[in-house]
Design a protein around this motif. Structure first.
Motif, short mmCIF file in Angstrom:
data_model
loop_
_atom_site.label_atom_id
_atom_site.label_comp_id
_atom_site.label_asym_id
_atom_site.label_seq_id
_atom_site.Cartn_x
_atom_site.Cartn_y
_atom_site.Cartn_z
N ALA A 104 13.67 -7.24 -6.84
CA ALA A 104 13.83 -8.44 -6.02
C ALA A 104 14.06 -8.13 -4.55
CB ALA A 104 14.98 -9.29 -6.56
N LEU A 105 14.70 -7.03 -4.24
CA LEU A 105 15.04 -6.72 -2.85
C LEU A 105 13.84 -6.20 -2.06
CD1 LEU A 105 17.21 -6.43 -0.64
CD2 LEU A 105 17.66 -4.13 -1.51
N THR A 106 13.06 -5.30 -2.66
CA THR A 106 12.00 -4.61 -1.91
C THR A 106 10.59 -5.11 -2.23
OG1 THR A 106 11.78 -2.88 -3.59
CG2 THR A 106 13.41 -2.54 -1.84
N GLY A 107 10.43 -5.78 -3.35
CA GLY A 107 9.10 -6.25 -3.73
C GLY A 107 8.28 -5.23 -4.49
N GLY A 108 8.78 -4.00 -4.60
CA GLY A 108 8.07 -2.98 -5.38
C GLY A 108 8.37 -3.13 -6.86
N LEU A 109 7.72 -2.30 -7.67
CA LEU A 109 8.00 -2.32 -9.10
C LEU A 109 9.42 -1.83 -9.36
CD1 LEU A 109 4.67 -0.80 -10.49
CD2 LEU A 109 5.37 -3.19 -10.52
N ASN A 110 10.02 -2.29 -10.46
CA ASN A 110 11.35 -1.77 -10.80
C ASN A 110 11.22 -0.52 -11.68
OD1 ASN A 110 10.84 -2.68 -13.47
ND2 ASN A 110 11.79 -4.66 -13.03
N ARG A 111 12.33 0.09 -12.00
CA ARG A 111 12.33 1.35 -12.73
C ARG A 111 11.60 1.23 -14.07
NH1 ARG A 111 15.82 5.87 -12.42
NH2 ARG A 111 15.77 7.17 -14.31
N GLY A 112 11.93 0.18 -14.82
CA GLY A 112 11.32 0.01 -16.13
C GLY A 112 9.81 -0.12 -16.04
N ALA A 113 9.32 -0.93 -15.09
CA ALA A 113 7.88 -1.13 -14.94
C ALA A 113 7.19 0.15 -14.51
CB ALA A 113 7.62 -2.23 -13.91
N LEU A 114 7.81 0.92 -13.63
CA LEU A 114 7.21 2.17 -13.18
C LEU A 114 7.06 3.18 -14.31
CD1 LEU A 114 9.02 2.65 -9.74
CD2 LEU A 114 6.55 2.48 -10.07
N PHE A 115 8.12 3.39 -15.06
CA PHE A 115 8.05 4.37 -16.14
C PHE A 115 7.17 3.89 -17.28
CE2 PHE A 115 11.65 6.23 -13.93
CZ PHE A 115 11.41 7.59 -14.10
N ARG A 174 11.15 0.81 -6.54
CA ARG A 174 12.54 1.27 -6.38
C ARG A 174 13.11 1.58 -7.76
NH1 ARG A 174 17.32 -2.77 -4.79
NH2 ARG A 174 19.03 -1.33 -4.44
N ILE A 175 13.63 2.77 -7.93
CA ILE A 175 14.12 3.18 -9.25
C ILE A 175 15.65 3.16 -9.34
CG2 ILE A 175 12.07 4.51 -9.85
CD1 ILE A 175 13.49 7.03 -8.97
N GLY A 176 16.29 2.69 -8.29
CA GLY A 176 17.74 2.58 -8.34
C GLY A 176 18.39 2.92 -7.02
N GLY A 177 19.37 2.13 -6.61
CA GLY A 177 20.10 2.43 -5.38
C GLY A 177 19.16 2.52 -4.20
N GLU A 179 16.79 4.93 -3.94
CA GLU A 179 15.78 5.90 -4.38
C GLU A 179 14.48 5.18 -4.76
OE1 GLU A 179 16.67 10.02 -6.48
OE2 GLU A 179 16.67 8.35 -7.91
N PHE A 180 13.37 5.75 -4.32
CA PHE A 180 12.05 5.16 -4.55
C PHE A 180 11.14 6.19 -5.22
CE2 PHE A 180 13.95 2.84 -1.14
CZ PHE A 180 13.51 1.53 -1.26
N LEU A 181 10.20 5.67 -6.01
CA LEU A 181 9.22 6.53 -6.68
C LEU A 181 7.82 6.07 -6.30
CD1 LEU A 181 9.25 7.82 -10.31
CD2 LEU A 181 7.23 6.59 -9.49
N VAL A 182 6.93 7.05 -6.09
CA VAL A 182 5.53 6.76 -5.77
C VAL A 182 4.66 7.65 -6.64
CG1 VAL A 182 3.76 6.69 -3.97
CG2 VAL A 182 6.17 6.30 -3.35
N PHE A 183 3.66 7.05 -7.31
CA PHE A 183 2.68 7.82 -8.06
C PHE A 183 1.32 7.62 -7.42
CE2 PHE A 183 -0.48 8.38 -11.44
CZ PHE A 183 -0.15 9.66 -11.88
N LEU A 184 0.74 8.71 -6.95
CA LEU A 184 -0.54 8.67 -6.25
C LEU A 184 -1.66 9.04 -7.22
CD1 LEU A 184 0.55 10.47 -2.96
CD2 LEU A 184 0.38 8.01 -3.36
N HIS A 185 -2.53 8.10 -7.50
CA HIS A 185 -3.65 8.33 -8.41
C HIS A 185 -4.72 9.18 -7.72
CE1 HIS A 185 -2.83 5.51 -11.77
NE2 HIS A 185 -2.12 4.86 -10.86
N ALA A 186 -5.36 10.02 -8.51
CA ALA A 186 -6.56 10.75 -8.07
C ALA A 186 -6.43 11.23 -6.63
CB ALA A 186 -7.79 9.85 -8.22
#
Length: 266
Positions: A104-115, A174-177, A179-186
């Motif tokens: 909700a804060l950043t608009g990115g996926l949350n931890r559950g959706a990312l994993f 955002r995966i918590g606090g 901390e952010f995660l990015v997965f770059l395809h190809a």
């Protein structure tokens, strides 16, 4: 007692009148042919019978037809309303599904959706990819020195830097606090390093000013690359280990597959 509409009464009266005319006509034609005289009780019976039989019968029939028509129209209207409600419900479900996957804060996926997305991709993945973990430096000092609302703005600034750096096919959130995660395809190693450094530089250059004071903002980034099928947990652990090295090495830098790159000059 049922209430008869004017339309039903008019139609029943017309049919009853036609029945009386038909009955009298038959009486006047048929009785003479049989050698009788169409007068007296027989004549009046030809008038009376249609009135007491056709009148109530046609009134009831037309009334029931009208009631069924109204009920059919009401059912059709309810079906339309039900379809509208189903459409609205589908939109609400889709909105809830999106909200359940978003931070909700950043608009990115949350931890559950990312994993969840990584677990779906990993078993059949082909080609090169990279996983980035970015963590805001000295974030507690920002919250303590400027307040939590400013801390929220700092997180949104980091999120904006990441969102602007990646493509639509890439995953980030955002995966918590802080901390952010990015997965770059190809992605090639060169592109992954360039994106990581672009994020780092954009965060440092973010124009976050409070009461005339610029909020010092930077991130440390750990990057782990992979080629082909991968284990999301192992890849995350590698990137997290490289993030720890970036933090230990002075922050505001990137550790890519164990090698430090892209430090911001003091």
């Amino acid at each position: 007692m049922f209430r008869v509409s004017r339309k039903t009464a008019l139609k029943a009266a017309i049919v009853t009148g036609a029945s009386v005319v038909a009955s009298v006509s038959i009486c006047l034609l048929l009785v003479p042919m049989l050698g009788g005289h169409p007068d007296g009780p027989g004549f009046w019976m030809s008038v009376f019978c249609p009135l007491v039989i056709a009148g109530p019968a046609t009134t009831w029939q037309f009334h029931q037809t009208e009631v069924i028509g109204r009920q059919r129209d009401e059912i059709a209207r309810m079906h339309v309303e039900l379809e509208d409600m189903h459409a609205e419900l589908r939109l609400l479900h889709e909105d809830l599904r999106i909200r359940a996957r978003r931070d909700a804060l950043t608009g990115g996926l949350n931890r559950g959706a990312l994993f969840s997305a990584l677990e779906e991709i990993a078993p059949s993945y082909e080609g090169p990819a990279a996983l980035l973990i970015a963590d805001a430096d000295h974030f507690k000092k920002i919250n303590d020195g400027f307040g939590h609302l400013v801390g929220d703005e700092a997180l949104r600034s980091i999120a904006a830097a990441i969102s602007n750096a990646v493509d639509d096919n890439d995953l980030w959130g955002r995966i918590g606090g802080e901390e952010f995660l990015v997965f770059l395809h190809a992605t090639t190693r060169t592109r992954a390093a360039a994106i990581a450094d672009g994020i780092r530089r954009a965060v440092v250059e973010a124009d976050l000013v409070v009461d005339g004071r610029k909020v010092p903002l930077s991130v440390s980034i750990g990057v782990a690359s992979v080629n082909g099928v991968f284990d999301p947990v192992d890849l995350f652990r590698q990137a997290d280990d490289y993030l720890y090295r970036a933090k230990s090495g002075g922050r505001d830098c990137i550790v890519f597959d164990g090698l430090e790159v892209g430090r911001q000059p003091a």
